[in-house]
Design a protein around this motif. Structure first.
Motif, PDB file in Angstrom:
ATOM      1  N   GLN A 167       0.822  -1.198   0.000  1.00  0.00           N
ATOM      2  CA  GLN A 167       0.000   0.000   0.000  1.00  0.00           C
ATOM      3  C   GLN A 167       0.859   1.252   0.000  1.00  0.00           C
ATOM      4  OE1 GLN A 167      -2.933  -0.191   3.099  1.00  0.00           O
ATOM      5  NE2 GLN A 167      -4.309  -1.389   1.821  1.00  0.00           N
ATOM      6  N   ALA A 168       1.994   1.228   0.683  1.00  0.00           N
ATOM      7  CA  ALA A 168       2.876   2.394   0.694  1.00  0.00           C
ATOM      8  C   ALA A 168       3.468   2.639  -0.684  1.00  0.00           C
ATOM      9  CB  ALA A 168       3.988   2.198   1.727  1.00  0.00           C
ATOM     10  N   TRP A 176       0.828   6.545  -6.946  1.00  0.00           N
ATOM     11  CA  TRP A 176      -0.462   7.100  -7.352  1.00  0.00           C
ATOM     12  C   TRP A 176      -0.890   8.304  -6.532  1.00  0.00           C
ATOM     13  CZ3 TRP A 176      -3.285   5.542 -11.523  1.00  0.00           C
ATOM     14  CH2 TRP A 176      -2.852   4.389 -12.155  1.00  0.00           C
ATOM     15  N   GLY A 177      -0.258   8.555  -5.422  1.00  0.00           N
ATOM     16  CA  GLY A 177      -0.686   9.637  -4.541  1.00  0.00           C
ATOM     17  C   GLY A 177      -1.520   9.122  -3.386  1.00  0.00           C
ATOM     18  N   ALA A 208      -6.873   6.621  -4.973  1.00  0.00           N
ATOM     19  CA  ALA A 208      -6.702   7.091  -6.352  1.00  0.00           C
ATOM     20  C   ALA A 208      -6.347   5.931  -7.274  1.00  0.00           C
ATOM     21  CB  ALA A 208      -5.626   8.173  -6.419  1.00  0.00           C
ATOM     22  N   ALA A 209      -5.522   5.028  -6.813  1.00  0.00           N
ATOM     23  CA  ALA A 209      -5.136   3.869  -7.619  1.00  0.00           C
ATOM     24  C   ALA A 209      -6.337   2.963  -7.863  1.00  0.00           C
ATOM     25  CB  ALA A 209      -4.011   3.102  -6.930  1.00  0.00           C
ATOM     26  N   GLU A 210      -7.153   2.751  -6.822  1.00  0.00           N
ATOM     27  CA  GLU A 210      -8.334   1.899  -6.977  1.00  0.00           C
ATOM     28  C   GLU A 210      -9.346   2.530  -7.924  1.00  0.00           C
ATOM     29  OE1 GLU A 210      -9.527   1.377  -2.918  1.00  0.00           O
ATOM     30  OE2 GLU A 210      -8.175  -0.328  -2.633  1.00  0.00           O
ATOM     31  N   ARG A 246      -1.527   4.283 -15.220  1.00  0.00           N
ATOM     32  CA  ARG A 246      -0.514   5.287 -14.884  1.00  0.00           C
ATOM     33  C   ARG A 246       0.721   4.951 -15.692  1.00  0.00           C
ATOM     34  NH1 ARG A 246      -0.520   9.472 -10.758  1.00  0.00           N
ATOM     35  NH2 ARG A 246       1.636  10.066 -10.518  1.00  0.00           N
ATOM     36  N   GLU A 247       1.271   5.887 -16.422  1.00  0.00           N
ATOM     37  CA  GLU A 247       2.448   5.640 -17.253  1.00  0.00           C
ATOM     38  C   GLU A 247       3.591   5.124 -16.385  1.00  0.00           C
ATOM     39  OE1 GLU A 247       5.551   8.256 -19.852  1.00  0.00           O
ATOM     40  OE2 GLU A 247       3.445   8.804 -19.952  1.00  0.00           O
ATOM     41  N   GLY A 248       4.201   4.022 -16.840  1.00  0.00           N
ATOM     42  CA  GLY A 248       5.333   3.442 -16.115  1.00  0.00           C
ATOM     43  C   GLY A 248       4.928   2.496 -15.013  1.00  0.00           C
TER      44      GLY A 248
END
Length: 72
Positions: free
Chosen positions: A42-43, A49-50, A54-56, A65-67
């Motif tokens: 998660q870290a 992602w911030g 936001a990732a979910e 997300r690029e990369g």
């Protein structure tokens, strides 16, 4: 006699001291050393992602997300 020493490390001062001691033991006994570091998933996601939220949200919407190639 041990030929391989596995040293888990979290980057703390104590784990660095343990790694140094493992190196001394390896030299004394002609063994090899492997370091193991485990990251909090998660870290890592939050750093990329911030936030985990936001990732979910991005994963649900199909955006990437690029990369970043790992599934969330």
């Amino acid at each position: 006699m041990q030929q391989h020493i596995l040293v888990p490390t979290d980057g703390s001062e104590h784990s660095l001291k343990a790694a140094a001691y493992a190196g001394e033991l390896a030299r004394a006994f002609n063994a090899r050393v492997s370091l193991l570091s485990v990251l909090d998933g998660q870290a890592v996601v939050a750093a990329v992602w911030g936030s985990v939220d936001a990732a979910e949200q991005s994963a649900r919407s199909g955006k990437s997300r690029e990369g970043c190639e790992a599934d969330v």
